[in-house]
Design a protein around this motif. Sequence first.
Motif, short mmCIF file in Angstrom:
data_model
loop_
_atom_site.label_atom_id
_atom_site.label_comp_id
_atom_site.label_asym_id
_atom_site.label_seq_id
_atom_site.Cartn_x
_atom_site.Cartn_y
_atom_site.Cartn_z
N PRO A 202 0.80 -1.22 0.00
CA PRO A 202 0.00 0.00 0.00
C PRO A 202 0.83 1.27 0.00
O PRO A 202 0.28 2.35 -0.05
CB PRO A 202 -0.82 -0.11 1.29
CG PRO A 202 -0.12 -1.11 2.12
CD PRO A 202 0.75 -1.94 1.25
N GLY A 203 2.11 1.16 0.00
CA GLY A 203 2.93 2.36 -0.01
C GLY A 203 3.15 2.89 1.38
O GLY A 203 2.48 2.50 2.34
N HIS B 263 7.58 12.41 -0.53
CA HIS B 263 6.89 11.18 -0.95
C HIS B 263 7.09 10.97 -2.44
O HIS B 263 6.82 11.87 -3.23
CB HIS B 263 5.40 11.27 -0.63
CG HIS B 263 5.13 11.24 0.84
ND1 HIS B 263 4.94 10.07 1.54
CD2 HIS B 263 5.05 12.23 1.74
CE1 HIS B 263 4.74 10.35 2.81
NE2 HIS B 263 4.80 11.65 2.97
N ALA B 264 7.54 9.78 -2.78
CA ALA B 264 7.76 9.44 -4.18
C ALA B 264 8.45 10.56 -4.94
O ALA B 264 7.99 11.00 -5.98
CB ALA B 264 6.42 9.09 -4.85
N PRO B 265 9.56 11.03 -4.41
CA PRO B 265 10.24 12.13 -5.09
C PRO B 265 10.95 11.65 -6.35
O PRO B 265 11.21 10.45 -6.50
CB PRO B 265 11.27 12.58 -4.04
CG PRO B 265 11.59 11.33 -3.30
CD PRO B 265 10.30 10.55 -3.23
N GLY C 96 13.08 2.78 -0.59
CA GLY C 96 12.75 2.60 -1.99
C GLY C 96 13.26 1.28 -2.53
O GLY C 96 13.89 0.49 -1.81
N ARG C 97 12.96 1.06 -3.79
CA ARG C 97 13.39 -0.18 -4.44
C ARG C 97 14.82 -0.01 -4.92
O ARG C 97 15.11 0.91 -5.70
CB ARG C 97 12.46 -0.50 -5.61
CG ARG C 97 12.74 -1.84 -6.24
CD ARG C 97 11.60 -2.28 -7.16
NE ARG C 97 11.84 -3.62 -7.71
CZ ARG C 97 11.57 -4.74 -7.07
NH1 ARG C 97 11.06 -4.67 -5.85
NH2 ARG C 97 11.82 -5.91 -7.62
N CYS C 98 15.67 -0.91 -4.49
CA CYS C 98 17.09 -0.71 -4.76
C CYS C 98 17.84 -2.04 -4.86
O CYS C 98 17.33 -3.09 -4.48
CB CYS C 98 17.71 0.14 -3.64
SG CYS C 98 17.60 -0.64 -2.01
N ARG D 93 13.75 3.40 -7.67
CA ARG D 93 12.61 4.23 -7.32
C ARG D 93 12.67 4.54 -5.82
O ARG D 93 12.95 3.65 -5.02
CB ARG D 93 11.33 3.44 -7.61
CG ARG D 93 10.09 4.26 -7.63
CD ARG D 93 9.01 3.38 -8.25
NE ARG D 93 7.78 3.43 -7.49
CZ ARG D 93 6.75 2.64 -7.70
NH1 ARG D 93 6.82 1.71 -8.64
NH2 ARG D 93 5.66 2.76 -6.98
N VAL D 94 12.42 5.77 -5.48
CA VAL D 94 12.41 6.16 -4.07
C VAL D 94 10.96 6.38 -3.64
O VAL D 94 10.23 7.17 -4.25
CB VAL D 94 13.22 7.46 -3.84
CG1 VAL D 94 13.06 7.94 -2.41
CG2 VAL D 94 14.69 7.21 -4.16
N HIS D 95 10.55 5.64 -2.61
CA HIS D 95 9.19 5.80 -2.10
C HIS D 95 9.09 6.95 -1.12
O HIS D 95 8.10 7.65 -1.06
CB HIS D 95 8.73 4.51 -1.42
CG HIS D 95 8.78 3.32 -2.30
ND1 HIS D 95 8.27 3.30 -3.58
CD2 HIS D 95 9.30 2.08 -2.09
CE1 HIS D 95 8.45 2.09 -4.11
NE2 HIS D 95 9.08 1.35 -3.23
N GLN D 96 10.15 7.09 -0.34
CA GLN D 96 10.10 8.13 0.68
C GLN D 96 11.51 8.57 1.08
O GLN D 96 12.43 7.76 1.18
CB GLN D 96 9.39 7.62 1.94
CG GLN D 96 9.18 8.71 2.98
CD GLN D 96 8.81 8.14 4.35
OE1 GLN D 96 9.64 7.57 5.05
NE2 GLN D 96 7.56 8.30 4.71
N PHE D 97 11.65 9.85 1.27
CA PHE D 97 12.90 10.41 1.77
C PHE D 97 12.61 11.17 3.05
O PHE D 97 11.60 11.87 3.15
CB PHE D 97 13.50 11.38 0.74
CG PHE D 97 14.63 12.20 1.29
CD1 PHE D 97 15.94 11.80 1.14
CD2 PHE D 97 14.37 13.38 2.00
CE1 PHE D 97 16.98 12.55 1.66
CE2 PHE D 97 15.41 14.13 2.53
CZ PHE D 97 16.70 13.71 2.37
#
Lengths: 281, 281
Positions: free
Chosen positions: A12-13, B18-20, B43-45, B120-124
């Motif tokens: 869900p993020g 968020h999702a930057p 994020g996905r890495c 992809r970065v989900h959150q910083f």
Amino acid sequence: MDRGTDADPPTPGPTTLHAPTHRETLWALEEAFGEGALVTVFGRCTVEYEGRAASSLGPGDRLLILKPDGSALVHTDENQSPVNWQPPGSEHRAAVRDGRLRVRSTRENPDERLDVRFERVHQFSGLPVTGGRSLEVTGSEADLKRRVLERPDLVEAGFTPLATERESAAGPIDVYGEDAEGTPVVVELKRKRVGPDAVGQLKRYVEAVSRERADDRSVRGLLVAPSVTDRARAMLEHDGLEFVAMAPPVSEESAESAESDSSSDSGESSDPSPSSAESDD
Amino acid sequence: MDRGTDADPPTPGPTTLHAPTHRETLWALEEAFGEGALVTVFGRCTVEYEGRAASSLGPGDRLLILKPDGSALVHTDENQSPVNWQPPGSEHRAAVRDGRLRVRSTRENPDERLDVRFERVHQFSGLPVTGGRSLEVTGSEADLKRRVLERPDLVEAGFTPLATERESAAGPIDVYGEDAEGTPVVVELKRKRVGPDAVGQLKRYVEAVSRERADDRSVRGLLVAPSVTDRARAMLEHDGLEFVAMAPPVSEESAESAESDSSSDSGESSDPSPSSAESDD
DNA sequence: TCGTAGATGTCGTGT
DNA sequence: ACACGACGTCTACGA
């Protein structure tokens, strides 16, 4: 995207709250745990631990990480290791007490408890962590062992391995074999430069095998490592043990920088500006 | 909540994206580093490491933590320890390469490098971590040593400590003293149940002191710990070493079992009702 | 569950 | 910087 099976979104993020009330954090914690998410809580807190030892940490802004496997970590702004923690398998519970948010992580065997009391929460995040966690490592002692078994001549001409992890009264012997004369050889492997502890370990094994054979002189002890400290070398000499310099192979093909992900499917969020280098070599 | 002093806070508070885009993350990273903030990137890495060893980790959603002291941590959803890391003192750099955000942490001596490539970065988050990080711990070996020095009779009637950390050819001896007969005694302290390694350590020390005195018989070796394993006990017996059961004091009152937080914090808490206690049990 | 040893151990301390 | 040993070591593997 392969994640688009329109059932329920598997991930869900992230969920993030800024300066939430303690009660809001409580709700979010519960939801995040239910989803199996990893939780981070950043705020002003104190930390108390009691169990194998006991510790106390005064107020400060820190990052608390709660993993779905029961791990808990409290990180300050320095050090690689957490200032406080709880191992996997612990149970996390949260409550509001005395105007503070208390996150308590407990486990049994050994009985221990971690209490993080937040005076104020600056940020809460629930992060759905997924994906592989298996790591391929090269350069370990296992790699060195493989090397020795494949090329025993690198240890010594005529050396013949007979067993690995051979049991002895003192514990398992890394590699056990014979030299060209048929004399038993106990080999202890270390992936990096060794100190007195490794010499002591080897000595214990050699003595155990010697005792088995009721012959204190006929068993050789061989330490295989990249190098030894001065004190370790002196101990080796004193105990009649030997040293062979060998380092574990870093990898089969060494580490090539060309990873297979060059054809990644990305191209979405990131912007394709080429001169994107920032503060880079 | 009551953070109402909306003047300029001394600490600028958390920054979250968020999702930057990768470029946005790049900017935020630079700013956060400049402020001495602790950074988390979710994020996905993929992760590649090369240095003392080498490792590779395939794609997945993970949490990267960058500390202002140069530490880097990569955490998955399980295990207390990070799946990859870099020690304090490393240098963090970030860049966009091939449509991915690459965070590279390097250090020298030893030369090693950690690369985290975000598809992809989900959150910083940039978190201004402050506050005390000094921790008081009780129940350590140092506590046990204090106990022994204060009450040497607990070790043995007539035992007299003469020195701590006494140097020997094999290393420093925890406590060195004499028994009632004036015979030298080497004491090795352990805060918890011990295995063969501790016995080997004690044996090395005893042999070193015996060699100093050119008299193999006249030096006693004494292991002070809460308990020993079977194998360790057998090794002690074989080597003519002794064991004294003693555990480090847990705290100033040394009391175990008086641990429930009956009066530890506030007297009002109680309230076993589930209304405030949440999450799970 | 306990025992044993490896680890990119990390961390502090002394030389 | 290096050596040495403690650590709430953690973690994997066996018995």
